[in-house]
Design an enzyme around this catalytic site. Sequence first.
Site, PDB file in Angstrom:
ATOM      1  N   SER A 218      56.646  42.022  -8.782  1.00  0.00           N
ATOM      2  CA  SER A 218      57.933  42.713  -8.749  1.00  0.00           C
ATOM      3  C   SER A 218      57.915  43.913  -9.697  1.00  0.00           C
ATOM      4  O   SER A 218      57.055  44.779  -9.577  1.00  0.00           O
ATOM      5  CB  SER A 218      59.030  41.702  -9.097  1.00  0.00           C
ATOM      6  OG  SER A 218      60.298  42.189  -8.784  1.00  0.00           O
ATOM      7  N   ASP A 446      60.690  40.846   2.215  1.00  0.00           N
ATOM      8  CA  ASP A 446      61.003  40.718   0.785  1.00  0.00           C
ATOM      9  C   ASP A 446      62.340  41.407   0.523  1.00  0.00           C
ATOM     10  O   ASP A 446      62.497  42.586   0.827  1.00  0.00           O
ATOM     11  CB  ASP A 446      59.885  41.368  -0.037  1.00  0.00           C
ATOM     12  CG  ASP A 446      60.011  41.113  -1.527  1.00  0.00           C
ATOM     13  OD1 ASP A 446      61.145  41.168  -2.055  1.00  0.00           O
ATOM     14  OD2 ASP A 446      58.979  40.870  -2.175  1.00  0.00           O
ATOM     15  N   HIS A 474      60.431  36.727  -2.023  1.00  0.00           N
ATOM     16  CA  HIS A 474      60.039  37.788  -2.952  1.00  0.00           C
ATOM     17  C   HIS A 474      58.670  37.486  -3.527  1.00  0.00           C
ATOM     18  O   HIS A 474      58.472  36.457  -4.174  1.00  0.00           O
ATOM     19  CB  HIS A 474      61.085  37.890  -4.057  1.00  0.00           C
ATOM     20  CG  HIS A 474      60.854  38.978  -5.037  1.00  0.00           C
ATOM     21  ND1 HIS A 474      60.383  40.230  -4.672  1.00  0.00           N
ATOM     22  CD2 HIS A 474      61.031  39.025  -6.384  1.00  0.00           C
ATOM     23  CE1 HIS A 474      60.290  40.988  -5.747  1.00  0.00           C
ATOM     24  NE2 HIS A 474      60.671  40.284  -6.800  1.00  0.00           N
TER      25      HIS A 474
END
Length: 505
Positions: A218, A446, A474
């Site tokens: 991320s 995502d 995610h």
Amino acid sequence: MLVSLLAAAGLLLVPACSAGPAPTAASLRVLPEPTPRTLSGYYGQDLRWHKCGSSGFQCATMKAPLDYAHPASGDVKLAVSRKKATGSAKKLGSLLVNPGGPGGSAVGYLQSYAGLAYPKQVRERYDMVAADPRGVAGSEPVECLSGKQMDRFTETDTTPDDPAEVGGLVGAYKVFAKGCQGRSGRVLGHVSTVESARDMDLLRSALGDRRLTYVGASYGTFLGATYADLFPKRVGRLVLDGAMDPSLAARRMNLDQTAGFETAFRAFARDCVKRSHCPLGTESVSDASSRLKAFFAKLDKEPLPTSTGRQLGESLATSGVIATMYDQGAWPQLRRALDAARTKGEGSKLLALSDTYYERGRDGSYANLMFANAAVNCLDLPPAFKNPAEVKAALPEFEKASPVFGKGFAWASLNCTYWPVRATGEPHRSTAKGAPPILVVGTTRDPATPYRWAKALASQLDSGTLLTHEGDGHTAYGRGSACVDAAINRYLLRGTPPTHDKRCT
């Protein structure tokens, strides 16, 4: 995971800036290979390791200059942890991990997950290492509000309907910013991603590694790509999972993420309406979306009671729903929470999801995730929404991207407008010219880091290779795809990336 401030968006939402990608944005300037004399006292530090926690973890403290431009102005102390390689085969050095945020504790992630549950063959060959970035958790954390103040902040109406409610939202942002300045003014201007990437190079040196091997998820992909831009010749094996696109201005990034959460919700709704007891009905995805939007609107006027004595209003309910969009494994929890709230008028389950999202403890205290998140985001990109009128003008675009979440996402984009420290970063292309192959991973549905971002980053990097996970949730590594895990493990252990645009389910 980049976090929004008032639950109007999920981890990884950034404050809105200018209208789109910066087509002429340059790459970050590569830093010189020789260690500058002014930083010689920071490179090659002798970290004093001691046992901490359980399961063989060690901890240490590393120093870094508060201001790299003026190293003599003082230090920051960074929390570091490691778990030594467990196997008898030849070691491959250190593997630094970061779970994202900004604001997520890398040390906590290492000790609760990566150092215990990463694939065994990886943990056998690498010392698993993490450092909390400056301003985060154990590394001189940014603090902003007391627990009671943060409760009031999270309850603020993020979909204002009239000038008074707009004023209340603006006032909440100003109180938050003033609290950060008052409690953390010394570090507030020095928690940027560029500075944290430079800290990673100090850690590489202290660990005795010639090159940095790293897995970032991320926001951790932005941190890793920034390191590669600054130190391309020191890049080892970099995995950037759930990638961000650094060339985007934040308004474009915010819109993309708004659409990403809409995609994730529709995936949840498609699954839900097939079930006999879906709390949003069994007719269609469109009907489920309309029911959720109507439920939020009702909570805006009539909050629900909970067993905690607190009330569940629209903002907290929205953050509870958003929290479950990161992992399809949380969908059953969301169905139960929505059922309790919509059919029984009891908001405790949805409030508990919101509290998890905000890292609120049972005692009413908050971890510093949200504080650090705002501090990093507001340094990395300058705000472009100068006033509420500009947000109002952008509402149609945001609501088109997501009929359910768009309005709240748009208003959450105003938070950095009132930040007390001027931004130091700008959108830029990440090229890392001269670096060895870098593996970029993207998941097609995502919510927080839309797949297009991974495609963009892989194309910008001179040596980028894209690995595609066709699925929900995610990030991809360690989330159940044997194909993804095998490709990443092979790269980490042998240095061999998959063929470009390899696809996994």
